[in-house]
Design an enzyme around this catalytic site. Structure first.
Site, PDB file in Angstrom:
ATOM      1  N   GLU A 173       0.870  -1.173   0.000  1.00  0.00           N
ATOM      2  CA  GLU A 173       0.000   0.000   0.000  1.00  0.00           C
ATOM      3  C   GLU A 173       0.906   1.221   0.000  1.00  0.00           C
ATOM      4  O   GLU A 173       1.573   1.504   0.985  1.00  0.00           O
ATOM      5  CB  GLU A 173      -0.872   0.047   1.259  1.00  0.00           C
ATOM      6  CG  GLU A 173      -1.956  -0.985   1.340  1.00  0.00           C
ATOM      7  CD  GLU A 173      -2.771  -0.790   2.614  1.00  0.00           C
ATOM      8  OE1 GLU A 173      -2.652   0.277   3.256  1.00  0.00           O
ATOM      9  OE2 GLU A 173      -3.514  -1.704   2.973  1.00  0.00           O
ATOM     10  N   ASP A 219      -5.314   8.500  10.139  1.00  0.00           N
ATOM     11  CA  ASP A 219      -3.959   8.076  10.466  1.00  0.00           C
ATOM     12  C   ASP A 219      -3.567   8.436  11.887  1.00  0.00           C
ATOM     13  O   ASP A 219      -3.891   9.520  12.390  1.00  0.00           O
ATOM     14  CB  ASP A 219      -2.958   8.716   9.489  1.00  0.00           C
ATOM     15  CG  ASP A 219      -3.187   8.257   8.061  1.00  0.00           C
ATOM     16  OD1 ASP A 219      -3.622   7.107   7.898  1.00  0.00           O
ATOM     17  OD2 ASP A 219      -2.942   9.040   7.132  1.00  0.00           O
TER      18      ASP A 219
END
EC number: 4.2.1.20
Length: 290
Positions: free
Chosen positions: A68, A79
Site C-alpha cells: 500500500e 492516520d
C-alpha cells in the site's frame, strides 16, 4: 470538477477493461498454498522521495506480497501519530501525487503488487480519469479509499472498470449487514476490514472483533477480506492470518524509519536495515499463520 472522458483513437468511449485483477490473482495463488497475503504500507516520499523508493523495494525483497503506497495528505483523519509524522516529513520534502507513479513502478518491478492508499480529495483534484489512466500505465493494481464509500464512488467505479483497476473499500466492526453487502458488491480485489474503530497505530493486543467482522463480510459476499489497523508483531500477524485472507501492517513498518523522537527521520542506512528486519519478522508471522 469535470474530468475528461476516456476515448479510443477514433473518439469512441472506452468500455470495461477485461484485464484480470493482479490482486485477485495473488489471493487465488495463496489460497491454493493455504496462506494469507502480507500487505505492507508506507507513505510515498517518506522520509524523502528517493529513500522511499529504496524502502518500498526493501519491503518487497524481505517478504511483503503487496504494498500500500500511501499518498501523504495534510489532513489525515484516519492516520495515527506515526503515519502522520511520516506523511508530514514527506510533504515537507516536496512529495506530490505526480511522483507516486514512480513508486508504483518500483513496487511492480520488484515483484510486488502495487496498491495506492489515498484520501479521495487528492484523486478528485488530480482528475479521476487522469489518475486511473496514469495509475494503470504505471502498472498499478488497485486503489484503497478510506474516506470514499461505494454510494458516492460512481465516477471512480466507472474509471476503475475502464482501466481494470481494483476498488478497495473499508468496513469496520460497526458496519451494518446492509453496509457490508454494499461494500462487497462494489469491491474488486479485497475488502479492507479495519480491526477496530479509530486511527491507525501499533497495538499491544488485538480484540476478537476483526475475526467476527471477516466472517460477516464473507457472508455478505466478499471473496477476499484483509485485516489492518493495529497489527505490529509477528504473533499478531500470525493470529490475524489464521482467519483473514491478508494481513495489513502500516505503523510498525513506518516506525522503523523514524528516529526515537518520532518526528524526524532515522539515519537512512540504519532505517532500511531496521525496516528489512521488521518486514522479515512480520512476514514469518504471516507465513506461520496456518
Amino acid at each position: 470538477m469535470t474530468n475528461e472522458t476516456a476515448t479510443t483513437p477514433s473518439g469512441q468511449p472506452l468500455g470495461i477493461s477485461h484485464k484480470p485483477s493482479a490482486t485477485e490473482a495473488m489471493f487465488t495463488k495463496f489460497k491454493a498454498e493455504n496462506r494469507p497475503a502480507f500487505i505492507g504500507y508506507l507513505p510515498y516520499g517518506f522520509p524523502n522521495p528517493d529513500v522511499s523508493l529504496d524502502a518500498l523495494r526493501t519491503m518487497v525483497e524481505h517478504g511483503v506480497d503487496a504494498v500500500e503506497i500511501g499518498l501523504p495528505y495534510s489532513d489525515p483523519v484516519m492516520d495515527g501519530p506515526v503515519i502522520q509524522a511520516a506523511s508530514q516529513l514527506a510533504l515537507n520534502n516536496g512529495e506530490s501525487i505526480n511522483g507516486v507513479f514512480k513508486a508504483v513502478e518500483t513496487v511492480a518491478n520488484a515483484g510486488g503488487v502495487p496498491l495506492v492508499m489515498s484520501y479521495w480529495n487528492l484523486v478528485f483534484h488530480y482528475g479521476v480519469e487522469r489518475f486511473a489512466r496514469d495509475f494503470e500505465n504505471a502498472g498499478g493494481a488497485g486503489l484503497i479509499t478510506p474516506d470514499l464509500i461505494p454510494d458516492e464512488a460512481g465516477e471512480w467505479i466507472e474509471a476503475s472498470d475502464r482501466h481494470g483497476l481494483d476498488r478497495i473499500f473499508l468496513v469496520s466492526p460497526d458496519s451494518s449487514d446492509k453496509r457490508l453487502e454494499i461494500v462487497a458488491k462494489n469491491t474488486r480485489g479485497f475488502v479492507y476490514a479495519a480491526s477496530r474503530m479509530g486511527v491507525t497505530g501499533e497495538r499491544d493486543t488485538l480484540s476478537t472483533s476483526p475475526e467476527q467482522l471477516v466472517q460477516r463480510t464473507r457472508q455478505a459476499g466478499a471473496e477476499n477480506v484483509c485485516v489492518g489497523i493495529g497489527v505490529s508483531t509477528a504473533e499478531q500477524a500470525s493470529k490475524v492470518g489464521a482467519y483473514a485472507d491478508g494481513v495489513i501492517v502500516g505503523s510498525a513498518l513506518v516506525h522503523t524509519l523514524l528516529a526515537d523522537d518520532n518526528v524526524t527521520a532515522r539515519d537512512t542506512a540504519e532505517g532500511l536495515k531496521l525496516l528489512a528486519a521488521k518486514t522479515e519478522e512480520l512476514a514469518q508471522g504471516v507465513r506461520d499463520a496456518r
